[in-house]
Design a protein around this motif. Structure first.
Motif, mmCIF file in Angstrom:
data_model
loop_
_atom_site.group_PDB
_atom_site.id
_atom_site.type_symbol
_atom_site.label_atom_id
_atom_site.label_comp_id
_atom_site.label_asym_id
_atom_site.label_seq_id
_atom_site.Cartn_x
_atom_site.Cartn_y
_atom_site.Cartn_z
ATOM 1 N N GLY A 85 0.793 -1.220 0.000
ATOM 2 C CA GLY A 85 0.000 0.000 0.000
ATOM 3 C C GLY A 85 0.825 1.269 0.000
ATOM 4 N N ASP A 86 2.148 1.160 0.219
ATOM 5 C CA ASP A 86 2.993 2.355 0.217
ATOM 6 C C ASP A 86 3.222 2.896 -1.191
ATOM 7 N N ILE A 87 3.337 2.004 -2.163
ATOM 8 C CA ILE A 87 3.690 2.409 -3.528
ATOM 9 C C ILE A 87 2.470 2.349 -4.435
ATOM 10 N N GLY A 88 2.267 3.426 -5.184
ATOM 11 C CA GLY A 88 1.196 3.490 -6.173
ATOM 12 C C GLY A 88 1.779 3.610 -7.568
ATOM 13 N N ILE A 89 1.168 2.936 -8.544
ATOM 14 C CA ILE A 89 1.632 2.947 -9.927
ATOM 15 C C ILE A 89 0.572 3.609 -10.801
ATOM 16 N N THR A 90 1.021 4.544 -11.644
ATOM 17 C CA THR A 90 0.119 5.243 -12.560
ATOM 18 C C THR A 90 0.649 5.122 -13.985
ATOM 19 N N ALA A 91 -0.250 4.858 -14.931
ATOM 20 C CA ALA A 91 0.115 4.781 -16.358
ATOM 21 C C ALA A 91 -0.412 6.013 -17.075
ATOM 22 N N SER A 92 0.412 6.572 -17.962
ATOM 23 C CA SER A 92 -0.007 7.733 -18.754
ATOM 24 C C SER A 92 0.801 7.758 -20.047
ATOM 25 N N THR A 93 0.423 8.630 -20.950
ATOM 26 C CA THR A 93 1.172 8.825 -22.192
ATOM 27 C C THR A 93 1.489 10.302 -22.339
ATOM 28 N N ALA A 94 2.556 10.594 -23.086
ATOM 29 C CA ALA A 94 2.954 11.994 -23.276
ATOM 30 C C ALA A 94 1.862 12.772 -23.998
ATOM 31 N N HIS A 95 1.149 12.087 -24.903
ATOM 32 C CA HIS A 95 0.041 12.720 -25.630
ATOM 33 C C HIS A 95 -1.112 11.721 -25.729
ATOM 34 N N PRO A 104 4.176 6.615 -29.661
ATOM 35 C CA PRO A 104 3.714 6.970 -28.317
ATOM 36 C C PRO A 104 4.811 6.777 -27.264
ATOM 37 N N VAL A 105 4.886 7.704 -26.340
ATOM 38 C CA VAL A 105 5.790 7.594 -25.182
ATOM 39 C C VAL A 105 4.946 7.155 -23.988
ATOM 40 N N LEU A 106 5.187 5.937 -23.529
ATOM 41 C CA LEU A 106 4.448 5.375 -22.403
ATOM 42 C C LEU A 106 5.179 5.726 -21.109
ATOM 43 N N VAL A 107 4.442 6.224 -20.128
ATOM 44 C CA VAL A 107 5.046 6.718 -18.882
ATOM 45 C C VAL A 107 4.494 5.949 -17.687
ATOM 46 N N MET A 108 5.400 5.400 -16.893
ATOM 47 C CA MET A 108 5.037 4.757 -15.631
ATOM 48 C C MET A 108 5.489 5.666 -14.490
ATOM 49 N N THR A 109 4.563 6.059 -13.625
ATOM 50 C CA THR A 109 4.892 6.894 -12.463
ATOM 51 C C THR A 109 4.795 6.041 -11.200
ATOM 52 N N ILE A 110 5.869 6.066 -10.412
ATOM 53 C CA ILE A 110 5.962 5.269 -9.183
ATOM 54 C C ILE A 110 5.996 6.243 -8.014
ATOM 55 N N GLU A 111 4.976 6.226 -7.178
ATOM 56 C CA GLU A 111 4.856 7.205 -6.087
ATOM 57 C C GLU A 111 4.854 6.507 -4.725
ATOM 58 N N ASN A 112 5.579 7.113 -3.788
ATOM 59 C CA ASN A 112 5.558 6.630 -2.400
ATOM 60 C C ASN A 112 4.390 7.305 -1.689
ATOM 61 N N GLN A 113 3.335 6.570 -1.442
ATOM 62 C CA GLN A 113 2.154 7.092 -0.779
ATOM 63 C C GLN A 113 2.153 6.810 0.723
ATOM 64 N N ILE A 155 12.670 6.135 -2.267
ATOM 65 C CA ILE A 155 11.675 7.165 -2.590
ATOM 66 C C ILE A 155 11.127 7.727 -1.290
ATOM 67 N N LYS A 156 11.133 9.043 -1.175
ATOM 68 C CA LYS A 156 10.642 9.709 0.026
ATOM 69 C C LYS A 156 9.114 9.799 -0.002
ATOM 70 N N PRO A 157 8.497 9.970 1.161
ATOM 71 C CA PRO A 157 7.036 10.086 1.202
ATOM 72 C C PRO A 157 6.538 11.237 0.326
ATOM 73 N N GLY A 158 5.554 10.960 -0.510
ATOM 74 C CA GLY A 158 4.993 11.980 -1.395
ATOM 75 C C GLY A 158 5.786 12.207 -2.662
ATOM 76 N N ALA A 159 6.975 11.620 -2.760
ATOM 77 C CA ALA A 159 7.803 11.784 -3.959
ATOM 78 C C ALA A 159 7.487 10.679 -4.961
ATOM 79 N N SER A 160 7.915 10.892 -6.194
ATOM 80 C CA SER A 160 7.649 9.907 -7.246
ATOM 81 C C SER A 160 8.805 9.845 -8.225
ATOM 82 N N GLU A 161 8.904 8.728 -8.911
ATOM 83 C CA GLU A 161 9.880 8.520 -9.976
ATOM 84 C C GLU A 161 9.128 8.068 -11.221
ATOM 85 N N THR A 162 9.689 8.358 -12.394
ATOM 86 C CA THR A 162 9.032 7.969 -13.637
ATOM 87 C C THR A 162 9.965 7.125 -14.493
#
Length: 207
Positions: A85-95, A104-113, A155-162
Motif C-alpha cells: 500500500g505504500d507504492i502506487g503505480i500510474t500509467a499515462s502517455t505523453a500525448h 507513443p511515449v508510455l510513462v510509468m509513475t511510481i509514487e511513495n504514498q 523514494i521519500k514520502p509523497g515523492a515519485s519517480e518515472t
C-alpha cells in the motif's frame, strides 16, 4: 640545723612540650571523629539515587533520554522495503493522440504514498509496459527484455519517480517471437506494471 631543700613542682620545658603535643593530637582525633559522624548522617538524610536501583534516569516526554537525563536526538531510521500500500503505480502517455509518424511515449509513475522513506526495485526485471486493443494483447516489454536487471532506489514520502518507454508501433509475443502484423489506427490501452503492482489502464489513440 640544716635547711631542708624544697624541690620545684613546676614541669620542665620538655614535659610541657610533650603535654602540649598530646593535647593537639587529641584535638585532631576528635575533629576527625566529628567529621566522619557528620558525613554518615548526611548520607542517611540524602535522597536515594534513582540510578542506584537500576531504574535509570527519568524519560523525558517527546524524546529518548541520554545518560544525563536530557532528551537526545531520535536515531535516524534507515529506509526499508516498501510495505503493501505504500507504492502506487500510474500509467499515462505523453500525448493522448498520435499522428501516423509519431511513436507513443508510455510513462510509468511510481509514487511513495506511505509515511516513511522506503526502497523499491524499479529495475527492468520488475517493469512491464503492455498495450492492449480491447482484449487483444498487442505488445509487452516483458516479451523481449534482455539481461533484466534489479535497480533499487529510495523514494521519500509523497515523492515519485518515472520510467518512460517509446513504443515503436510493433507487436510482440511471449518469448520474443516474431510478429509481422502491425497495429492499426484506433484506440489502445496502456497498463504499467512493477513487480506485483498494476496500474489502471489509460487510453490513447493512434492515427
Amino acid at each position: 640545723m640544716a635547711q631542708k631543700q624544697v624541690r620545684s613542682t613546676r614541669p620542665s620545658a620538655r614535659v610541657y612540650r610533650r603535654r602540649r603535643l598530646a593535647v593537639l593530637i587529641a584535638m585532631v582525633v576528635v575533629a576527625g571523629l566529628l567529621l566522619w559522624a557528620g558525613i554518615g548522617i548526611a548520607s542517611l538524610l540524602r535522597p536515594s539515587d534513582p540510578g542506584a536501583n537500576g531504574a535509570g534516569p527519568e524519560r523525558v516526554a517527546g524524546g529518548s533520554s541520554g545518560a544525563s537525563g536530557e532528551p537526545s536526538a531520535e536515531p535516524s531510521v534507515e529506509p526499508t522495503g516498501c510495505l503493501e500500500g505504500d507504492i502506487g503505480i500510474t500509467a499515462s502517455t505523453a500525448h493522448d493522440t498520435h499522428g501516423p509518424a509519431e511513436n507513443p511515449v508510455l510513462v510509468m509513475t511510481i509514487e511513495n504514498q506511505g509515511k516513511f522513506d522506503c526502497n523499491v526495485n524499479v529495475g527492468t526485471s520488475q517493469q512491464d509496459f503492455s498495450v492492449m486493443s480491447g482484449k487483444d494483447r498487442i505488445f509487452a516489454t516483458s516479451d523481449c527484455v534482455q539481461d533484466p536487471t534489479d535497480t533499487e532506489i529510495t523514494i521519500k514520502p509523497g515523492a515519485s519517480e518515472t520510467a518512460r518507454f517509446t513504443w515503436t508501433r510493433v507487436r510482440s509475443a511471449p518469448g520474443c517471437k516474431s510478429v509481422t502484423a502491425k497495429p492499426r489506427p484506433g484506440w489502445y490501452g496502456f497498463t504499467a506494471k512493477l513487480g506485483e503492482l498494476t496500474s489502471e489502464t489509460t487510453q490513447f489513440e493512434l492515427k
